[in-house]
Design an enzyme around this catalytic site. Structure first.
Site, PDB file in Angstrom:
ATOM      1  N   GLY A  51      -5.725   8.732 -10.003  1.00 30.90           N
ATOM      2  CA  GLY A  51      -5.913   7.383 -11.033  1.00 30.90           C
ATOM      3  C   GLY A  51      -5.184   7.649 -12.242  1.00 30.90           C
ATOM      4  O   GLY A  51      -4.372   8.867 -12.456  1.00 30.90           O
ATOM      5  N   CYS A  78      -3.930  14.489  -6.953  1.00 29.39           N
ATOM      6  CA  CYS A  78      -3.695  14.342  -8.485  1.00 29.39           C
ATOM      7  C   CYS A  78      -4.901  14.015  -9.389  1.00 29.39           C
ATOM      8  O   CYS A  78      -5.463  15.269  -9.740  1.00 29.39           O
ATOM      9  CB  CYS A  78      -2.877  13.394  -9.032  1.00 29.39           C
ATOM     10  SG  CYS A  78      -1.650  13.198 -10.081  1.00 29.39           S
ATOM     11  N   TYR A  79      -5.074  13.221  -9.620  1.00 31.39           N
ATOM     12  CA  TYR A  79      -6.702  13.094 -10.413  1.00 31.39           C
ATOM     13  C   TYR A  79      -7.478  13.220 -10.439  1.00 31.39           C
ATOM     14  O   TYR A  79      -8.486  14.353 -10.392  1.00 31.39           O
ATOM     15  CB  TYR A  79      -7.200  11.481 -11.023  1.00 31.39           C
ATOM     16  CG  TYR A  79      -7.943  10.738 -12.223  1.00 31.39           C
ATOM     17  CD1 TYR A  79      -7.391  11.252 -12.974  1.00 31.39           C
ATOM     18  CD2 TYR A  79      -9.728  10.774 -11.102  1.00 31.39           C
ATOM     19  CE1 TYR A  79      -8.689  11.350 -14.132  1.00 31.39           C
ATOM     20  CE2 TYR A  79     -10.200  10.998 -12.034  1.00 31.39           C
ATOM     21  CZ  TYR A  79     -10.590  10.225 -13.637  1.00 31.39           C
ATOM     22  OH  TYR A  79     -11.245  10.704 -14.246  1.00 31.39           O
ATOM     23  N   HIS A 166       2.305  13.636  -5.062  1.00 31.99           N
ATOM     24  CA  HIS A 166       1.856  12.559  -4.207  1.00 31.99           C
ATOM     25  C   HIS A 166       2.634  12.141  -3.270  1.00 31.99           C
ATOM     26  O   HIS A 166       3.092  12.105  -2.451  1.00 31.99           O
ATOM     27  CB  HIS A 166       2.071  11.027  -4.373  1.00 31.99           C
ATOM     28  CG  HIS A 166       1.290  10.279  -6.610  1.00 31.99           C
ATOM     29  ND1 HIS A 166       0.172   9.989  -5.475  1.00 31.99           N
ATOM     30  CD2 HIS A 166       1.540  10.878  -7.589  1.00 31.99           C
ATOM     31  CE1 HIS A 166      -0.429  10.085  -7.272  1.00 31.99           C
ATOM     32  NE2 HIS A 166       0.429  10.828  -8.037  1.00 31.99           N
ATOM     33  N   GLU A 168       1.326  10.195  -0.577  1.00 31.77           N
ATOM     34  CA  GLU A 168       1.368   8.819   0.049  1.00 31.77           C
ATOM     35  C   GLU A 168       2.833   8.507  -0.429  1.00 31.77           C
ATOM     36  O   GLU A 168       3.209   7.249   0.754  1.00 31.77           O
ATOM     37  CB  GLU A 168       0.167   8.160  -0.012  1.00 31.77           C
ATOM     38  CG  GLU A 168       0.064   8.138  -1.252  1.00 31.77           C
ATOM     39  CD  GLU A 168      -0.125   8.526  -2.707  1.00 31.77           C
ATOM     40  OE1 GLU A 168      -0.488   9.784  -2.096  1.00 31.77           O
ATOM     41  OE2 GLU A 168      -1.084   8.626  -3.770  1.00 31.77           O
ATOM     42  N   ASP A 225      -2.100 -13.979  10.657  1.00 28.64           N
ATOM     43  CA  ASP A 225      -3.306 -13.834  10.844  1.00 28.64           C
ATOM     44  C   ASP A 225      -4.657 -14.897  11.376  1.00 28.64           C
ATOM     45  O   ASP A 225      -5.588 -14.087  11.890  1.00 28.64           O
ATOM     46  CB  ASP A 225      -3.849 -13.189   9.123  1.00 28.64           C
ATOM     47  CG  ASP A 225      -2.592 -12.858   8.073  1.00 28.64           C
ATOM     48  OD1 ASP A 225      -1.709 -11.739   8.978  1.00 28.64           O
ATOM     49  OD2 ASP A 225      -2.941 -12.656   7.119  1.00 28.64           O
ATOM     50  N   LYS A 366      -1.429  -5.520   8.078  1.00 33.46           N
ATOM     51  CA  LYS A 366      -0.667  -6.707   8.246  1.00 33.46           C
ATOM     52  C   LYS A 366      -0.012  -5.721  10.335  1.00 33.46           C
ATOM     53  O   LYS A 366      -0.519  -6.909  11.138  1.00 33.46           O
ATOM     54  CB  LYS A 366       0.402  -7.329   8.020  1.00 33.46           C
ATOM     55  CG  LYS A 366       1.364  -8.019   7.860  1.00 33.46           C
ATOM     56  CD  LYS A 366       0.344  -9.266   7.486  1.00 33.46           C
ATOM     57  CE  LYS A 366       1.256 -10.651   8.013  1.00 33.46           C
ATOM     58  NZ  LYS A 366       0.261 -11.706   7.419  1.00 33.46           N
TER      59      LYS A 366
END
Ligand code: XMP
Length: 510
Positions: A51, A78-79, A166, A168, A225, A366
């Site tokens: 964050g 992290c945060y 991180h 990700e 969609d 998606k």
């Protein structure tokens, strides 16, 4: 499921993507989700995101102590790691040494988090303002980096872990494995969440919700969609679903016929076509400003749809192809997103007509929606479609939208569609289309001078439409486009190719 508590990192969605790639279902909620709601979700594990806040600010976002003690493993990124350290007693033990960019992680303890990683050293991506300098007794370091003695930590009971880097982002190549290890090895998720299973669960949910007698109406846009959502709802409740396709007169060539052929004929889903071309063009007359065009089109769409819905009558539910990124935008603690694209959203219609929403795709990303589409037997033509803006060709005609200018653009654009298909470029290109410019230029045709319109070709490569680069297409291909467009489109004597990336330009011209 795995619960991701969002502290506002720009990467929170990516954490969810990586967990889903491990075939584990996860949900993102704001960091301050009430503890009893957390218990009701029965998470097998909790991830605390990064964050933008600093722990040293007063009122920095925090969680209740009991969130760390549900008995399920917790991973702080992290945060999220500072939050864990803070709760275990690392009062004020930190510095504000900023670190952005690549770093080398050195693994000091063969924790389950690092299973399958060869060697001790790994490239990771750091992006933080604060850093934990001293850790409480309850934590031990399991990895370090040049800049940080506590690049990864674990609690004595083995239930809490924190990582400074991180996992990700793509710049941390081992990150996917680290997250997989957390959800599969440490939390014990089976990793068997599949789209086939999702379809089964959703069919039951839709049937339970709609009941045996009620009806659903739904607006189709031709996009992936709404098509997939309609196919899913149709499989659940059959002909008690009525789909409405609003022909706004701003479609690419052959689009309406394609919709009719696909839905009514091939899928057996009844489709009501509302031909509102005249109304749209009437209201667009004289409108030049792109945002004004969007507003006019959005409002007109709602008017037409409402009229259709009233004519059909008796529906209690409105189906929508809302996706998870839209949901996250509106629930995350950052607050509702500023702009909702008008075509995907029928505005205040649900409240006005007292319709309840059925949004079977609201947990999906998606690419997962595409997978569901394939699972339901939709063809590649529908599932792998290129994105098309709600306001249609109106935002590809710079200047006023008139019937003549639409016809001209449609002719030039169908050459692009045709040539892209012939060259098999569909997979490589995010989008490829023609744009009509508001200017005339001089040319020479036969023995005479001409003074006619110019067409721009836009072809881009992109992962998600957020950023894009212009496609380096074969000059022979571009030559063919130019020659066919000028030959086959009366009123066009010049073709240019757009060589701007996004940013600074957008993909669409308006
Ligand atoms: P831009 O032009 O902002 O477009 O780079 C990014 C992607 O979004 C599509 N787009 C829209 N889609 N309603 C939509 O449903 C809209 O108003 C709209 N505007 C742009 C665009 O085609 C591209 O894929």
């Amino acid at each position: 499921m795995i619960l991701i508590l969002d502290f506002g990192s720009q990467y929170t969605q990516l954490i969810a993507r990586r967990v889903r790639e491990a075939r584990v279902y996860c949900e993102i909620h704001p960091y301050n989700l009430a503890p009893e709601k957390i218990r009701n979700l029965h998470p097998r594990g909790i991830i605390l995101s990064g964050g933008p806040a600093s722990l040293y600010e007063s009122g920095a976002p925090d969680i209740a102590d009991e969130v760390l003690h549900t008995g399920s493993p917790v991973l702080g990124i992290c945060y999220g790691m500072y939050v864990i350290a803070q709760h275990l007693g690392a009062h004020s033990a930190g510095s504000q040494a900023r670190e952005y960019g690549p770093a080398t992680l050195v693994i000091d303890d063969r924790d389950a988090l690092f299973e399958g990683l060869d060697g001790r050293e790994h490239q990771v991506w750091m992006s933080h303002g604060d850093r934990v300098e001293r850790i409480p007794d309850d934590l031990t370091a399991i990895a370090h980096s040049d800049n940080s003695p506590y690049a990864a930590v674990r609690s004595r009971d083995g239930l809490m872990r924190g990582i400074q880097f991180h996992p990700e982002v793509v710049h941390t190549p081992c990150g996917t494995q680290v997250l997989r290890n957390f959800v599969l090895k440490i939390c014990g998720e089976p990793g068997d969440w599949t789209m086939a299973g999702f379809v089964e669960t959703k069919l039951k949910e839709i049937r339970d919700r709609v009941g045996p007698d009620d009806r659903v109406i739904m607006g189709l846009s031709g996009g992936v969609d709404s098509s997939v959502a309609a196919a899913l709802i149709h499989r659940a409740i059959g002909d008690r679903l009525t789909c409405v396709f609003v022909d706004n007169g701003l479609l690419r060539a052959g689009e309406r016929e394609r919709m009719e052929a696909t839905f009514a004929a091939r899928l057996g889903i009844p489709l009501r076509i509302a031909d509102a071309t005249d109304l749209f063009l009437e209201r667009l007359a004289g409108v030049i400003d792109p945002e004004q065009k969007r507003r006019v089109i959005g409002h007109t769409f709602i008017d037409v749809f409402e009229q259709e819905a009233t004519a059909i009558g008796g529906a209690r539910f409105l189906g929508q192809g809302t996706l998870y990124p839209d949901v996250i935008e509106s629930v995350s603690f950052k607050g509702p997103s500023a702009v909702i694209k008008s075509h995907h959203n029928v505005g205040g219609l649900p409240e006005r007509m007292r319709l309840e929403l059925v949004e079977p795709l609201r947990e999906l990303f998606k690419d997962e929606v595409r997978e569901v589409g394939r699972e339901l037997g939709l063809t590649a033509e529908i599932v792998d479609r290129e994105p098309f803006p709600g306001p249609g060709l109106a935002v590809r005609i710079v200047g006023e939208v008139t019937r003549d200018r639409l016809d001209l653009l449609r002719r030039a654009d169908s050459v692009v569609i045709d040539e892209v298909a012939r060259a098999g470029l569909g997979k490589r290109l995010w989008q490829a289309f023609a744009v009509l410019l508001p200017l005339k230029t001089v040319g020479v045709m036969g023995d005479g001078r001409s003074y006619e319109s110019a067409i721009a070709i836009r072809a881009v490569e992109s992962q998600d439409g957020m950023t894009a680069d212009w496609a380096r297409l074969d000059p022979a291909f571009l030559a063919r486009l130019s020659s066919r467009i000028t030959n086959e489109t009366r009123g066009v004597n010049r073709v240019v190719y757009d060589i701007t990336s996004k940013p600074p330009a957008t993909i669409e011209w308006e």
